[in-house]
Write an enzyme that holds these catalytic residues in place. Structure first.
Site, short mmCIF file in Angstrom:
data_model
loop_
_atom_site.label_atom_id
_atom_site.label_comp_id
_atom_site.label_asym_id
_atom_site.label_seq_id
_atom_site.Cartn_x
_atom_site.Cartn_y
_atom_site.Cartn_z
N SER A 143 -11.31 -2.90 4.58
CA SER A 143 -10.19 -3.61 5.21
C SER A 143 -10.70 -4.83 5.98
O SER A 143 -11.39 -4.72 7.00
CB SER A 143 -9.44 -2.67 6.16
N HIS A 185 -9.06 -4.82 1.13
CA HIS A 185 -7.69 -4.56 1.56
C HIS A 185 -7.32 -5.62 2.60
O HIS A 185 -8.06 -5.83 3.56
CB HIS A 185 -7.65 -3.15 2.16
N ASP A 215 -4.49 -6.76 5.34
CA ASP A 215 -3.34 -6.34 6.13
C ASP A 215 -2.57 -7.57 6.59
O ASP A 215 -3.04 -8.32 7.45
CB ASP A 215 -3.82 -5.53 7.34
N MET A 261 0.40 -8.99 8.56
CA MET A 261 1.32 -8.57 9.64
C MET A 261 2.04 -9.78 10.21
O MET A 261 1.41 -10.82 10.45
CB MET A 261 0.51 -7.89 10.75
N HIS A 264 -1.45 -5.38 1.78
CA HIS A 264 -0.53 -4.44 2.41
C HIS A 264 0.40 -5.27 3.29
O HIS A 264 -0.04 -5.78 4.31
CB HIS A 264 -1.39 -3.44 3.20
N MET A 273 2.99 -5.83 5.93
CA MET A 273 3.69 -5.23 7.08
C MET A 273 4.53 -6.34 7.68
O MET A 273 4.20 -6.90 8.73
CB MET A 273 2.67 -4.67 8.08
N MET A 297 0.04 5.81 4.98
CA MET A 297 -0.55 5.47 6.28
C MET A 297 -0.88 6.74 7.07
O MET A 297 -0.01 7.60 7.24
CB MET A 297 0.43 4.62 7.11
N ASP A 299 -4.64 5.04 4.17
CA ASP A 299 -5.00 3.91 5.03
C ASP A 299 -4.84 4.28 6.50
O ASP A 299 -3.73 4.56 6.94
CB ASP A 299 -4.05 2.74 4.66
C1 DX5 Z 1 -3.39 -0.72 10.01
C2 DX5 Z 1 -3.86 -1.22 8.70
C3 DX5 Z 1 -5.14 -0.68 8.21
C4 DX5 Z 1 -6.31 -0.93 9.10
C5 DX5 Z 1 -7.20 0.25 8.93
O1 DX5 Z 1 -2.08 -1.17 10.18
O2 DX5 Z 1 -2.90 -0.99 7.69
O3 DX5 Z 1 -5.42 -1.16 6.90
O4 DX5 Z 1 -7.04 -2.08 8.79
O5 DX5 Z 1 -8.16 0.19 9.91
P1 DX5 Z 1 -8.96 1.48 10.33
O6 DX5 Z 1 -9.66 1.96 9.10
O7 DX5 Z 1 -9.86 0.96 11.38
O8 DX5 Z 1 -7.96 2.49 10.83
ZN ZN Z 2 -3.51 -1.54 5.63
#
Ligand code: DX5
Ligand code: ZN
Length: 219
Positions: free
Chosen positions: A9, A34, A36, A38, A67, A69, A138, A176
Site C-alpha cells: 500500500s 495498492h 488508496d 481518499m 481503492h 474511498m 476492509m 485490506d
Molecule cells: C485504509 C486503507 C489501507 C491502508 C492499509 O483506509 O484502505 O489500504 O493503506 O494500511 P495498513 O496495512 O497500515 O493498515
Molecule cells: Zn486500501
C-alpha cells in the site's frame, strides 16, 4: 487456487522517496501496488489521485490496484483507468449506482472490485457477483494506515468465502487493513487469497526480509 498475493500500500510508503519505495518493494517480490484514493469526504483523510498513479506507472510492470474511498466514484473511474490502474474497487456505502459503476470499470478494461467497510455484511455483494473479479474486504475502518485489525474480520472472510463459493464464480477475496504475516495466515485459512499491506510492510526494513516473512507464513 492461485497462490496468495501481497500488494504494497503506497499510502504507507515514504512520500519523500516514492520511486525508491516502489523499486525496493518490487525487488523485494511484492505482487502489486495498492493505491488508496481518499477525498476527505467519504473518509476523514485526503491522499492522492490519478496523477500519482500516472507518475509511478512507468516504474514497474506489476499490477496497480486502486481503492476508491470517495463520494463520487464515477468521476474518478475513467481517470484512474487512463492513468494505468489494472484493478479498481469501489464502496457501496458511498452511494451512487454500484452495478452501473462496476460495469463501467469492466468496460474500460480494468478488473472491478467491491470494497466493503467492516460493518457491511457480505450480502452486499450478492447481486453484483456477475460484475466483479474481487471483493476488497476492509479489516479496519477506511481512512488511515496503521490501525488495529478488527477480529470479526476473520468470521466475515469465512462468510464471504461461503457466499462466493455457492455462486461458483472465480472471485477473489483481498483483505485490506493491518494485515501482518500472522494475520494473513489466519485470513487465508478462511478463504482470503490476496492481501494489502501498508505499515505492516513499510515499517519493517529491509522490505525483502519482510516480504519473505509473508511468503513463509503463507507457504
Ligand atoms: C485504509 C486503507 C489501507 C491502508 C492499509 O483506509 O484502505 O489500504 O493503506 O494500511 P495498513 O496495512 O497500515 O493498515
Ligand atoms: Zn486500501
Amino acid at each position: 487456487m492461485a497462490r496468495h498475493r501481497i500488494f504494497a500500500s503506497i499510502m504507507a510508503a515514504d512520500y519523500a522517496h516514492l520511486a525508491e519505495e516502489v523499486a525496493e518493494a518490487a525487488a523485494a517480490g511484492v505482487d502489486g501496488f495498492h493505491f488508496d484514493i481518499m477525498d476527505g469526504n467519504f473518509v476523514p483523510n485526503i491522499t492522492f489521485g490519478a496523477d500519482l498513479v500516472r507518475a509511478l506507472r512507468p516504474l514497474t510492470d506489476l499490477p496497480f490496484d486502486a481503492h476508491l474511498m470517495v463520494v463520487d466514484a464515477d468521476l474518478l473511474i475513467p481517470r484512474m483507468v487512463e492513468a494505468g490502474v489494472n484493478r479498481l474497487s469501489i464502496h457501496p456505502e458511498a452511494g451512487g449506482h454500484l452495478q452501473r459503476s462496476l460495469a463501467r470499470i469492466r468496460e474500460l478494461g480494468a478488473q472491478p472490485g467491491v470494497a466493503l467497510n467492516p460493518s457491511t455484511p457480505p450480502e452486499a455483494v450478492r447481486y453484483v457477483l456477475d460484475d466483479i473479479d474481487y471483493v476488497l474486504m476492509m479489516s479496519v475502518n477506511p481512512g488511515f494506515s496503521g490501525q488495529k485489525f478488527i477480529p470479526a474480520s476473520l468470521r466475515k472472510a469465512a462468510d464471504l468465502a461461503e457466499l462466493i463459493a455457492a455462486s461458483g464464480r472465480d472471485i477473489s477475496i483481498m483483505v485490506d487493513g493491518s494485515v501482518t504475516p500472522e494475520v494473513a495466515v489466519e485470513l487465508a485459512k478462511q478463504g482470503a487469497r490476496d492481501f494489502v499491506t501498508g505499515s505492516p510492510l513499510f515499517s519493517h526494513r529491509p522490505l525483502a526480509a519482510r516480504v519473505q516473512q509473508y511468503r513463509e507464513a503463507l507457504a
